[in-house]
Design an enzyme around this catalytic site. Structure first.
Site, PDB file in Angstrom:
ATOM      1  N   ARG A  47       0.864  -1.189   0.000  1.00 15.06           N
ATOM      2  CA  ARG A  47       0.000   0.000   0.000  1.00 15.06           C
ATOM      3  C   ARG A  47       0.889   1.224   0.000  1.00 15.06           C
ATOM      4  O   ARG A  47       2.116   1.117   0.101  1.00 15.06           O
ATOM      5  CB  ARG A  47      -1.032   0.001   1.149  1.00 15.06           C
ATOM      6  CG  ARG A  47      -0.679  -0.653   2.438  1.00 15.06           C
ATOM      7  CD  ARG A  47       0.375   0.018   3.223  1.00 15.06           C
ATOM      8  NE  ARG A  47       0.158   1.442   3.360  1.00 15.06           N
ATOM      9  CZ  ARG A  47       1.087   2.329   3.600  1.00 15.06           C
ATOM     10  NH1 ARG A  47       2.361   1.945   3.741  1.00 15.06           N
ATOM     11  NH2 ARG A  47       0.816   3.613   3.718  1.00 15.06           N
ATOM     12  N   GLY A  48       0.251   2.395  -0.138  1.00 10.81           N
ATOM     13  CA  GLY A  48       1.023   3.625  -0.330  1.00 10.81           C
ATOM     14  C   GLY A  48       1.082   3.892  -1.825  1.00 10.81           C
ATOM     15  O   GLY A  48       1.374   2.980  -2.614  1.00 10.81           O
ATOM     16  N   ALA A  49       0.792   5.137  -2.206  1.00  4.59           N
ATOM     17  CA  ALA A  49       0.603   5.442  -3.627  1.00  4.59           C
ATOM     18  C   ALA A  49       1.783   5.027  -4.527  1.00  4.59           C
ATOM     19  O   ALA A  49       1.586   4.311  -5.516  1.00  4.59           O
ATOM     20  CB  ALA A  49       0.283   6.936  -3.778  1.00  4.59           C
ATOM     21  N   ARG A  90      -7.186  -0.258  -6.977  1.00  2.00           N
ATOM     22  CA  ARG A  90      -7.586   0.765  -5.996  1.00  2.00           C
ATOM     23  C   ARG A  90      -7.820   2.067  -6.769  1.00  2.00           C
ATOM     24  O   ARG A  90      -7.038   2.383  -7.664  1.00  2.00           O
ATOM     25  CB  ARG A  90      -6.513   0.961  -4.896  1.00  2.00           C
ATOM     26  CG  ARG A  90      -6.403  -0.239  -3.951  1.00  2.00           C
ATOM     27  CD  ARG A  90      -5.511   0.062  -2.757  1.00  2.00           C
ATOM     28  NE  ARG A  90      -6.165   0.912  -1.768  1.00  2.00           N
ATOM     29  CZ  ARG A  90      -5.523   1.430  -0.715  1.00  2.00           C
ATOM     30  NH1 ARG A  90      -4.227   1.207  -0.534  1.00  2.00           N
ATOM     31  NH2 ARG A  90      -6.172   2.171   0.152  1.00  2.00           N
ATOM     32  N   GLN A 197      -1.997   2.444   9.988  1.00  2.00           N
ATOM     33  CA  GLN A 197      -0.690   2.493   9.306  1.00  2.00           C
ATOM     34  C   GLN A 197       0.333   3.262  10.125  1.00  2.00           C
ATOM     35  O   GLN A 197       1.533   2.982  10.049  1.00  2.00           O
ATOM     36  CB  GLN A 197      -0.836   3.166   7.925  1.00  2.00           C
ATOM     37  CG  GLN A 197      -1.579   2.368   6.889  1.00  2.00           C
ATOM     38  CD  GLN A 197      -3.046   2.725   6.845  1.00  2.00           C
ATOM     39  OE1 GLN A 197      -3.644   3.093   7.858  1.00  2.00           O
ATOM     40  NE2 GLN A 197      -3.665   2.590   5.690  1.00  2.00           N
ATOM     41  N   ASP A 238      -2.123  10.889  -2.182  1.00  2.00           N
ATOM     42  CA  ASP A 238      -2.536   9.829  -3.115  1.00  2.00           C
ATOM     43  C   ASP A 238      -2.917  10.389  -4.474  1.00  2.00           C
ATOM     44  O   ASP A 238      -2.811   9.709  -5.486  1.00  2.00           O
ATOM     45  CB  ASP A 238      -3.685   9.019  -2.529  1.00  2.00           C
ATOM     46  CG  ASP A 238      -3.170   8.154  -1.394  1.00  2.00           C
ATOM     47  OD1 ASP A 238      -3.072   8.668  -0.265  1.00  2.00           O
ATOM     48  OD2 ASP A 238      -2.804   6.996  -1.665  1.00  2.00           O
ATOM     49  N   ASN A 248      -5.518  12.414   0.519  1.00  2.00           N
ATOM     50  CA  ASN A 248      -4.585  11.603   1.313  1.00  2.00           C
ATOM     51  C   ASN A 248      -5.415  10.838   2.340  1.00  2.00           C
ATOM     52  O   ASN A 248      -6.645  10.979   2.402  1.00  2.00           O
ATOM     53  CB  ASN A 248      -3.522  12.500   1.973  1.00  2.00           C
ATOM     54  CG  ASN A 248      -2.406  11.681   2.599  1.00  2.00           C
ATOM     55  OD1 ASN A 248      -1.830  10.810   1.939  1.00  2.00           O
ATOM     56  ND2 ASN A 248      -2.089  11.924   3.857  1.00  2.00           N
ATOM     57  N   LYS A 249      -4.736  10.058   3.125  1.00  2.00           N
ATOM     58  CA  LYS A 249      -5.414   9.197   4.106  1.00  2.00           C
ATOM     59  C   LYS A 249      -6.447   9.964   4.921  1.00  2.00           C
ATOM     60  O   LYS A 249      -6.208  11.095   5.350  1.00  2.00           O
ATOM     61  CB  LYS A 249      -4.332   8.587   5.017  1.00  2.00           C
ATOM     62  CG  LYS A 249      -4.811   7.671   6.111  1.00  2.00           C
ATOM     63  CD  LYS A 249      -5.692   6.542   5.602  1.00  2.00           C
ATOM     64  CE  LYS A 249      -5.054   5.706   4.523  1.00  2.00           C
ATOM     65  NZ  LYS A 249      -6.045   4.884   3.770  1.00  2.00           N
TER      66      LYS A 249
END
Ligand code: MRU
Length: 346
Positions: A47-49, A90, A197, A238, A248-249
């Site tokens: 995960r993570g862009a 995603r 996270q 993201d 973003n998150k």
């Protein structure tokens, strides 16, 4: 820690650190084919862009390997289906679509070549995307370090470190750089509900490197900001729209709003591949909604009653007015964003 291999392509397989298992267990998830990669992205093994972009590119390398023996037309048909599957694994992080598009462009540019040659070209492109990511992060870190004061306390959200990228990280890369350059810094890491996270990944990375970190429940951040305990906030992204609005998150927007109220600088650190030049504002960003079990359960244990309704968006959009600057590999973009972001295209 610098040697952490979040993503490794070796012997025609993709190896990923299984981020679902951290920090309890450091285990490797093996992808033999593009369906495994699609699953790994969807289930957040990786995960993570930036990291999902690189994983997606290698997913298409695995697809090309699988279909290499098909006649040309069928090969291209199967590859088109794989591009769809991987590209849609995603929906919010634009780096995934960006990497998939780079791979698609390579296929099209080589469509008169043999399947073997196309496979080789795809492999080279995926390796290039991987290599560029690390170089990009180092550059983001150097620019970002300029805005970190000596003896400062930094607040960050989610995980933007080596685990979210090929290595070093974006926002966390800036923090690393500041630490290695000898600045006396300490970090507050939001735990980042619901998937944690911050607690599971950011705290793990920082503890391993000996960078002073204090883990806080997300709801503690406003109090620290109000009480003058935070000098600067840095988060990842993201997807960034052409006007600077940043997805973003979930929880990032709230932080940015409080930072604005109390005049605390709020920076986004991200590669230019995170900028979606095709969209004008954050309103056009698709926000992923994830399974309700992420909220009703923690590590498989139910914490909410059966039957309760849940709303679980994975990201939010921070309006550009709340952002002090966007740290990229080409420098720090300051407002006015529409003008200064569009300059990057020239
Ligand atoms: O749902 P995740 O864990 O993939 O979300 C990650 C983030 O929101 C990060 O801040 C972002 O992808 C930048 S990672 C360098």
């Amino acid at each position: 820690m610098a040697s952490i291999n979040t993503i490794e392509f070796k012997d025609e397989k993709l190896y990923l650190i299984d981020q679902r298992k951290l920090p309890g267990k450091l285990s490797i998830f093996e992808c033999e084919n593009f369906r495994d990669v699609e699953f790994a992205i969807k289930d957040m093994v990786v995960r993570g862009a930036p990291a999902i972009g690189v994983a997606g590119a290698y997913g298409l390398v695995l697809a090309a390997k699988e279909f290499i023996h098909l006649p040309k037309e069928e090969f291209f048909n199967e590859m088109a289906k794989s591009v769809q599957l991987i590209g849609n694994a995603r929906p919010t992080a634009v780096n995934l679509m960006w990497a998939v598009k780079r791979m698609k462009d390579i296929m099209e540019a080589n469509n008169d070549k043999s399947n073997e040659e196309i496979y080789k070209a795809l492999l080279d492109e995926a390796k290039a995307i991987e290599k560029e990511d690390l170089e990009t992060n180092k550059s983001i870190a150097r620019y970002g370090n300029e805005i970190i004061p000596e003896n400062s306390t930094i607040l960050t959200h989610c995980n933007t470190g080596a685990l979210a990228t090929v290595g070093y990280g974006t926002a966390l890369g800036v923090i690393r750089e500041a630490h290695y350059s000898g600045k006396n810094i300490s970090v507050f890491a939001d735990e980042t509900r619901p998937r944690l996270q911050g607690a599971k990944l950011t705290a793990w990375e920082l503890v391993q490197e000996g960078i002073p970190v204090t883990l806080i429940p997300d709801s503690v951040a406003p109090v620290l900001i109000r009480d003058g305990k935070i000098d600067v906030i840095i988060v990842g992204a993201d997807r960034i729209a052409s006007n600077g609005d940043t997805a973003n998150k979930i929880g990032t927007y709230m932080l940015s709003q409080i930072a604005k109220d109390f005049n605390v600088p709020f920076y986004v650190a991200a590669p230019i591949s995170t900028i979606d030049f095709d969209i004008k504002s954050g309103e056009q960003i698709v926000i992923e909604e994830r399974d309700i079990s992420e909220v009703t359960h923690i590590d498989g244990i139910r914490i909410a009653p059966e039957g309760v309704k849940v709303y679980n968006p994975a990201f939010d959009v921070t309006p550009h007015e709340n952002i002090t600057g966007i740290i990229t590999e080409k420098g720090i973009i300051k407002p006015p964003y529409v003008k200064n972001i569009s300059r990057l295209l020239k």
